[in-house]
Design a protein around this motif. Structure first.
Motif, PDB file in Angstrom:
ATOM      1  N   ARG A  49      22.780   3.935   8.991  1.00  0.00           N
ATOM      2  CA  ARG A  49      23.170   2.564   8.727  1.00  0.00           C
ATOM      3  C   ARG A  49      23.548   2.452   7.250  1.00  0.00           C
ATOM      4  O   ARG A  49      23.401   3.420   6.498  1.00  0.00           O
ATOM      5  CB  ARG A  49      22.025   1.613   9.088  1.00  0.00           C
ATOM      6  N   ARG A  50      23.963   1.283   6.819  1.00  0.00           N
ATOM      7  CA  ARG A  50      24.497   1.134   5.463  1.00  0.00           C
ATOM      8  C   ARG A  50      23.651   0.145   4.644  1.00  0.00           C
ATOM      9  O   ARG A  50      23.543  -1.025   4.998  1.00  0.00           O
ATOM     10  CB  ARG A  50      25.956   0.686   5.527  1.00  0.00           C
ATOM     11  N   GLY A  51      23.054   0.665   3.582  1.00  0.00           N
ATOM     12  CA  GLY A  51      22.284  -0.175   2.681  1.00  0.00           C
ATOM     13  C   GLY A  51      20.970  -0.651   3.251  1.00  0.00           C
ATOM     14  O   GLY A  51      20.496  -1.735   2.898  1.00  0.00           O
ATOM     15  N   GLU A  52      20.331   0.145   4.101  1.00  0.00           N
ATOM     16  CA  GLU A  52      19.095  -0.272   4.751  1.00  0.00           C
ATOM     17  C   GLU A  52      17.869  -0.012   3.880  1.00  0.00           C
ATOM     18  O   GLU A  52      17.885   0.797   2.951  1.00  0.00           O
ATOM     19  CB  GLU A  52      18.912   0.452   6.093  1.00  0.00           C
ATOM     20  N   VAL A  53      16.796  -0.715   4.205  1.00  0.00           N
ATOM     21  CA  VAL A  53      15.488  -0.537   3.574  1.00  0.00           C
ATOM     22  C   VAL A  53      14.445  -0.419   4.679  1.00  0.00           C
ATOM     23  O   VAL A  53      14.438  -1.220   5.620  1.00  0.00           O
ATOM     24  CB  VAL A  53      15.132  -1.731   2.665  1.00  0.00           C
ATOM     25  N   TYR A  54      13.591   0.587   4.554  1.00  0.00           N
ATOM     26  CA  TYR A  54      12.526   0.767   5.545  1.00  0.00           C
ATOM     27  C   TYR A  54      11.191   1.012   4.852  1.00  0.00           C
ATOM     28  O   TYR A  54      11.090   1.869   3.966  1.00  0.00           O
ATOM     29  CB  TYR A  54      12.814   1.974   6.446  1.00  0.00           C
ATOM     30  N   ASN A  55      10.153   0.267   5.249  1.00  0.00           N
ATOM     31  CA  ASN A  55       8.799   0.626   4.878  1.00  0.00           C
ATOM     32  C   ASN A  55       8.359   1.764   5.787  1.00  0.00           C
ATOM     33  O   ASN A  55       8.496   1.692   7.015  1.00  0.00           O
ATOM     34  CB  ASN A  55       7.856  -0.567   5.051  1.00  0.00           C
ATOM     35  N   ILE A  56       7.847   2.826   5.190  1.00  0.00           N
ATOM     36  CA  ILE A  56       7.475   4.002   5.972  1.00  0.00           C
ATOM     37  C   ILE A  56       6.178   4.584   5.389  1.00  0.00           C
ATOM     38  O   ILE A  56       6.061   4.793   4.192  1.00  0.00           O
ATOM     39  CB  ILE A  56       8.605   5.056   5.968  1.00  0.00           C
ATOM     40  N   GLY A  57       5.210   4.774   6.237  1.00  0.00           N
ATOM     41  CA  GLY A  57       3.922   5.312   5.803  1.00  0.00           C
ATOM     42  C   GLY A  57       3.088   5.637   7.026  1.00  0.00           C
ATOM     43  O   GLY A  57       3.591   5.696   8.153  1.00  0.00           O
ATOM     44  N   GLY A  58       1.804   5.833   6.811  1.00  0.00           N
ATOM     45  CA  GLY A  58       0.924   6.179   7.921  1.00  0.00           C
ATOM     46  C   GLY A  58       0.615   5.021   8.841  1.00  0.00           C
ATOM     47  O   GLY A  58       0.141   5.226   9.960  1.00  0.00           O
ATOM     48  N   SER A  59       0.839   3.802   8.373  1.00  0.00           N
ATOM     49  CA  SER A  59       0.592   2.568   9.139  1.00  0.00           C
ATOM     50  C   SER A  59      -0.857   2.525   9.633  1.00  0.00           C
ATOM     51  O   SER A  59      -1.750   3.136   9.041  1.00  0.00           O
ATOM     52  CB  SER A  59       1.594   2.428  10.294  1.00  0.00           C
ATOM     53  N   ARG A  60      -1.099   1.805  10.716  1.00  0.00           N
ATOM     54  CA  ARG A  60      -2.438   1.775  11.305  1.00  0.00           C
ATOM     55  C   ARG A  60      -2.789   3.105  11.976  1.00  0.00           C
ATOM     56  O   ARG A  60      -3.938   3.371  12.298  1.00  0.00           O
ATOM     57  CB  ARG A  60      -2.547   0.629  12.322  1.00  0.00           C
ATOM     58  N   HIS A  61      -1.785   3.955  12.141  1.00  0.00           N
ATOM     59  CA  HIS A  61      -1.999   5.267  12.758  1.00  0.00           C
ATOM     60  C   HIS A  61      -2.784   6.208  11.845  1.00  0.00           C
ATOM     61  O   HIS A  61      -3.571   7.032  12.319  1.00  0.00           O
ATOM     62  CB  HIS A  61      -0.629   5.891  13.081  1.00  0.00           C
ATOM     63  N   ASP A  80     -12.711   0.227 -14.283  1.00  0.00           N
ATOM     64  CA  ASP A  80     -11.341  -0.082 -14.709  1.00  0.00           C
ATOM     65  C   ASP A  80     -10.340   0.509 -13.721  1.00  0.00           C
ATOM     66  O   ASP A  80     -10.078   1.713 -13.732  1.00  0.00           O
ATOM     67  CB  ASP A  80     -11.088   0.482 -16.110  1.00  0.00           C
ATOM     68  N   ASN A  81      -9.772  -0.358 -12.886  1.00  0.00           N
ATOM     69  CA  ASN A  81      -8.727   0.105 -11.973  1.00  0.00           C
ATOM     70  C   ASN A  81      -7.423   0.296 -12.728  1.00  0.00           C
ATOM     71  O   ASN A  81      -7.215  -0.262 -13.805  1.00  0.00           O
ATOM     72  CB  ASN A  81      -8.517  -0.898 -10.840  1.00  0.00           C
ATOM     73  N   ARG A  82      -6.547   1.105 -12.175  1.00  0.00           N
ATOM     74  CA  ARG A  82      -5.235   1.302 -12.785  1.00  0.00           C
ATOM     75  C   ARG A  82      -4.439   0.013 -12.695  1.00  0.00           C
ATOM     76  O   ARG A  82      -4.426  -0.648 -11.654  1.00  0.00           O
ATOM     77  CB  ARG A  82      -4.498   2.444 -12.083  1.00  0.00           C
ATOM     78  N   SER A  83      -3.773  -0.347 -13.781  1.00  0.00           N
ATOM     79  CA  SER A  83      -3.061  -1.614 -13.857  1.00  0.00           C
ATOM     80  C   SER A  83      -1.996  -1.708 -12.760  1.00  0.00           C
ATOM     81  O   SER A  83      -1.129  -0.833 -12.635  1.00  0.00           O
ATOM     82  CB  SER A  83      -2.397  -1.762 -15.225  1.00  0.00           C
ATOM     83  N   GLY A  84      -2.062  -2.774 -11.975  1.00  0.00           N
ATOM     84  CA  GLY A  84      -1.092  -2.999 -10.916  1.00  0.00           C
ATOM     85  C   GLY A  84      -1.357  -2.206  -9.649  1.00  0.00           C
ATOM     86  O   GLY A  84      -0.577  -2.285  -8.690  1.00  0.00           O
ATOM     87  N   ASP A  85      -2.428  -1.421  -9.641  1.00  0.00           N
ATOM     88  CA  ASP A  85      -2.715  -0.564  -8.490  1.00  0.00           C
ATOM     89  C   ASP A  85      -3.081  -1.399  -7.266  1.00  0.00           C
ATOM     90  O   ASP A  85      -3.692  -2.465  -7.385  1.00  0.00           O
ATOM     91  CB  ASP A  85      -3.871   0.380  -8.826  1.00  0.00           C
ATOM     92  N   HIS A  86      -2.727  -0.932  -6.097  1.00  0.00           N
ATOM     93  CA  HIS A  86      -3.011  -1.673  -4.871  1.00  0.00           C
ATOM     94  C   HIS A  86      -4.475  -1.547  -4.459  1.00  0.00           C
ATOM     95  O   HIS A  86      -5.049  -0.459  -4.516  1.00  0.00           O
ATOM     96  CB  HIS A  86      -2.138  -1.159  -3.720  1.00  0.00           C
ATOM     97  N   ILE A  87      -5.048  -2.664  -4.028  1.00  0.00           N
ATOM     98  CA  ILE A  87      -6.387  -2.640  -3.432  1.00  0.00           C
ATOM     99  C   ILE A  87      -6.290  -2.194  -1.976  1.00  0.00           C
ATOM    100  O   ILE A  87      -7.102  -1.397  -1.495  1.00  0.00           O
ATOM    101  CB  ILE A  87      -7.042  -4.041  -3.504  1.00  0.00           C
ATOM    102  N   TRP A  88      -5.301  -2.692  -1.299  1.00  0.00           N
ATOM    103  CA  TRP A  88      -5.088  -2.394   0.130  1.00  0.00           C
ATOM    104  C   TRP A  88      -3.599  -2.343   0.395  1.00  0.00           C
ATOM    105  O   TRP A  88      -2.867  -3.261   0.029  1.00  0.00           O
ATOM    106  CB  TRP A  88      -5.732  -3.503   0.970  1.00  0.00           C
ATOM    107  N   TYR A  89      -3.154  -1.237   0.962  1.00  0.00           N
ATOM    108  CA  TYR A  89      -1.749  -1.168   1.364  1.00  0.00           C
ATOM    109  C   TYR A  89      -1.628  -0.328   2.625  1.00  0.00           C
ATOM    110  O   TYR A  89      -1.980   0.853   2.643  1.00  0.00           O
ATOM    111  CB  TYR A  89      -0.851  -0.575   0.277  1.00  0.00           C
ATOM    112  N   ILE A  90      -1.134  -0.967   3.677  1.00  0.00           N
ATOM    113  CA  ILE A  90      -0.796  -0.296   4.919  1.00  0.00           C
ATOM    114  C   ILE A  90       0.622  -0.719   5.288  1.00  0.00           C
ATOM    115  O   ILE A  90       0.957  -1.907   5.233  1.00  0.00           O
ATOM    116  CB  ILE A  90      -1.793  -0.640   6.046  1.00  0.00           C
ATOM    117  N   SER A  91       1.465   0.239   5.627  1.00  0.00           N
ATOM    118  CA  SER A  91       2.868  -0.036   5.940  1.00  0.00           C
ATOM    119  C   SER A  91       3.034  -0.489   7.381  1.00  0.00           C
ATOM    120  O   SER A  91       2.416   0.078   8.295  1.00  0.00           O
ATOM    121  CB  SER A  91       3.718   1.230   5.747  1.00  0.00           C
TER     122      SER A  91
END
Length: 356
Positions: free
Chosen positions: A270-282, A309-320
């Motif tokens: 496709r042209r100019g697409e964006v996809y979130n891709i990761g392990g997800s709930r799997h 001290d967490n890393r600045s801007g680091d995610h607490i929770w991220y699932i794709s």
């Protein structure tokens, strides 16, 4: 024979791409100048992986020690192969939050300017090729940290009735958040890829990855969560947990599953697409949950310290949420779950120790 050009070809996703497409019979042109050792030290060097690729594939894999920021050399390479290039997989990057802050110019020029050089070379010399960019979930900045998260025994979690419980999808804004300088440079590259797809009608896509991992990862303190964690567990090297009580959650995708997603896009681009891709709930885990599995597999206790001290801007929770990609490419499926990934990393690291 179609040519597949891969940047960062000795790195985790780059080398997985080499294996995948070489086994399909394609000629591979690899670009990698081992900047990873400059970023993270000699222990993170990818030279061992480059040598292995050359030994495995011989003339089918042609390696070029080129900096992607060097417009003259990159365009010379693209001109050499021209329209025979059917696919560009761009994985080369400066990948660390913390390192970016230490040298913003290098971070930005590698991630943003390098991507522009590659896109323009593609437009000039092989405009019908498919261009796949390995982006990152850090384009969303720290916006995920403002979700209504709940602290559980071993992880942070979101309520089951929340719209993002399945995972974060592409509707999340990339604006008005703290990205880290690394995140900002990747945003610039991500938008460039989209724009070349939409403005120049090119077959481009940005894959916004969660934690990308696998057996070929040269894990380092500043990058490579699961690989570095397993390395520390096996060697006795001390590991540092930065903030969130070790309950921060990441979804983890095996390099094979990601490159297989690239392959599905390549077949029907496709042209100019964006996809979130990761392990997800799997496939996802908290730091504490990952430590437990590493200790179980290795039979060793991880030596670690904790800092508030967490890393600045680091995610607490991220699932794709990978639903958009799966709706476009329903034949794509995961091969590896979280435990499979860690077993693969464990076996690879043990094997490397034996070989050395």
């Amino acid at each position: 024979m179609a040519i597949v050009l891969i940047t960062g070809s000795a790195g985790l996703i780059g080398s997985e791409s080499v294996h995948f497409f070489a086994r399909l019979g394609h000629q591979i042109v690899g670009i990698d100048n081992d900047l990873r050792s400059f970023f993270f030290g000699a222990s993170a060097s990818t030279v061992w992986n480059r040598d292995r690729l050359q030994e495995t594939y011989g003339e089918q894999y042609r390696h070029h020690n080129i900096d992607i920021r060097n417009q003259e050399q990159i365009e010379g390479l693209f001109q050499e192969y021209g329209s025979d290039i059917a696919l560009i997989i761009h994985t080369a990057a400066q990948p660390s939050h913390d390192w970016a802050a230490s040298d913003p110019h290098t971070d930005f020029t590698v991630n943003a300017n390098g991507t522009l050089v590659l896109l323009e070379a593609t437009r000039k010399f092989c405009p019908d090729a498919v261009f796949i960019f390995t982006s990152t979930n850090k384009v969303y900045g720290d916006t995920p940290n403002f979700l209504p998260l709940q602290e559980l025994e071993t992880r942070w979690e979101i309520a089951a009735d929340h719209p993002f419980f399945i995972g974060i999808d592409e509707s999340m804004s990339i604006d008005n958040s703290k990205h880290s300088l690394f995140g900002a440079s990747k945003v610039a590259a991500d938008i460039l890829v989209q724009e070349y797809g939409k403005y120049f009608d090119m077959k481009c896509a940005s894959f916004r990855g969660g934690c990308l991992t696998g057996p070929a990862h040269s894990g380092a303190k500043l990058h490579g969560f699961l690989a570095y964690l397993m390395k520390c567990t096996l060697t006795g090297e001390s590991y540092t947990i930065f903030g969130y009580r070790g309950k921060q959650v990441r979804d983890n995708i095996h390099s094979y599953d990601l490159v297989n997603a690239f392959y599905h896009f390549y077949q029907h681009p496709r042209r100019g697409e964006v996809y979130n891709i990761g392990g997800s709930r799997h496939s996802n885990c908290s730091m504490l949950e990952a430590i437990a599995i590493c200790e179980e597999l290795s039979g060793k206790k991880l030596q670690y310290s904790y800092t508030e001290d967490n890393r600045s801007g680091d995610h607490i929770w991220y699932i794709s949420d990978v639903g958009k990609f799966q709706s476009h490419y329903p034949e794509w499926q995961y091969k590896y779950n979280l435990r499979d990934i860690l077993v693969d990393i464990y076996q690879a690291q043990v094997s490397r120790v034996v070989e050395s």
